[in-house]
Design a protein around this motif. Structure first.
Motif, PDB file in Angstrom:
ATOM      1  N   HIS A   1      25.372 -37.052   1.351  1.00 10.12           N
ATOM      2  CA  HIS A   1      25.824 -38.477   1.557  1.00 10.12           C
ATOM      3  C   HIS A   1      24.784 -39.436   1.402  1.00 10.12           C
ATOM      4  CE1 HIS A   1      29.562 -36.594   3.110  1.00 10.12           C
ATOM      5  NE2 HIS A   1      28.876 -35.804   3.694  1.00 10.12           N
TER       6      HIS A   1
ATOM      7  N   ARG B   1      24.792 -36.186  -3.742  1.00  6.14           N
ATOM      8  CA  ARG B   1      25.283 -37.338  -3.091  1.00  6.14           C
ATOM      9  C   ARG B   1      26.483 -36.768  -2.169  1.00  6.14           C
ATOM     10  NH1 ARG B   1      28.917 -41.687  -6.404  1.00  6.14           N
ATOM     11  NH2 ARG B   1      30.364 -39.610  -6.335  1.00  6.14           N
ATOM     12  N   ASP B   2      27.393 -35.658  -2.802  1.00  8.03           N
ATOM     13  CA  ASP B   2      28.424 -35.231  -1.924  1.00  8.03           C
ATOM     14  C   ASP B   2      27.744 -34.365  -1.104  1.00  8.03           C
ATOM     15  OD1 ASP B   2      29.953 -36.358  -3.873  1.00  8.03           O
ATOM     16  OD2 ASP B   2      30.457 -34.550  -5.090  1.00  8.03           O
TER      17      ASP B   2
END
Length: 237
Positions: A46, A42-43
């Motif tokens: 995104h 996710r980081d």
């Protein structure tokens, strides 16, 4: 007061505790790896799976999910009781581990790893050297949460294990309707003691691994040494 019932159940307790520990350690560790992988994905990109989907094992009754897993296992050749039980423990422990790590991962300042990358470190080295020491206390506590969730699983162990896998929880539940409450109390105390031990270890390790605490301790030691040197100098003068 007597230890008669503890001595009577000691051999059985060791076997049940070993089964619970093996299931808990494997499922919590795998769930932790999955959670860290999802958060890092996710980081980096995104994009993430909606939290509502991740929380499905927490929202839908266990019996509904386990019935589908059990039907799928019966369609496979061979005996899959142990892998299916481990997978069910991972499935129910993963949402708690993920939600326990979601807050620390969101609050982490990405500029720290960007600074390490600008100084010539690779992405992997920057993660291990910069990010991991900061989020390690949260990782340890999330791992303890996954262990406690695994220790408390009764239906997955009973249904998917087909009675071949016995843990402290399954034995404590079966003894809860028995006539002798003293034996039930022995299993209940041991069942509560295992999560307490791992939460205590995780809390102690997280305090020791916290870089801010180490820096504060180093500064305190430095100030103490400076004060000692200043006192000795004033005394000589």
């Amino acid at each position: 007061l007597s230890t008669r019932f503890w001595e009577q159940e000691s051999s059985n307790l060791l076997t049940l505790a070993a089964n619970s520990l093996i299931l808990g350690l494997v499922s919590a560790t795998v769930a932790l790896i999955f959670a860290v992988g999802c958060l890092e994905y996710r980081d980096k990109y995104h994009q993430s799976v909606p939290q509502l989907v991740i929380a499905i094992p927490m929202l839908i009754p266990q019996l509904s999910i386990l019935f589908g897993i059990q039907i799928a296992i019966y369609m496979l050749p061979g005996q899959w009781h142990v892998p299916a039980t481990i997978w069910a423990h991972i499935l129910f422990a993963f949402p708690y581990v993920y939600l326990a790590l979601d807050g620390p991962w969101r609050s982490f300042d990405q500029r720290l790893t960007q600074t390490a990358r600008s100084l010539g470190h690779s992405a992997t080295k920057a993660w291990w050297a910069v990010k991991l020491p900061i989020v390690l206390p949260a990782i340890l506590l999330a791992w303890a949460v996954g262990l406690s969730v695994s220790f408390s699983q009764y239906l997955p162990t009973q249904l998917l294990g087909a009675g071949r896998i016995t843990t402290l929880t399954t034995e404590a539940v079966s003894l809860a309707s028995g006539q002798d409450r003293r034996i039930s109390a022995v299993y209940g105390l041991i069942q509560a003691f295992l999560p307490l031990v791992f939460f205590g270890l995780a809390l102690a390790a997280s305090r020791f691994a916290d870089p801010r605490r180490r820096l504060a301790k180093q500064e305190q030691t430095r100030d103490t040494m400076n004060e000692f040197v200043r006192t000795k100098t004033d005394y000589k003068i």
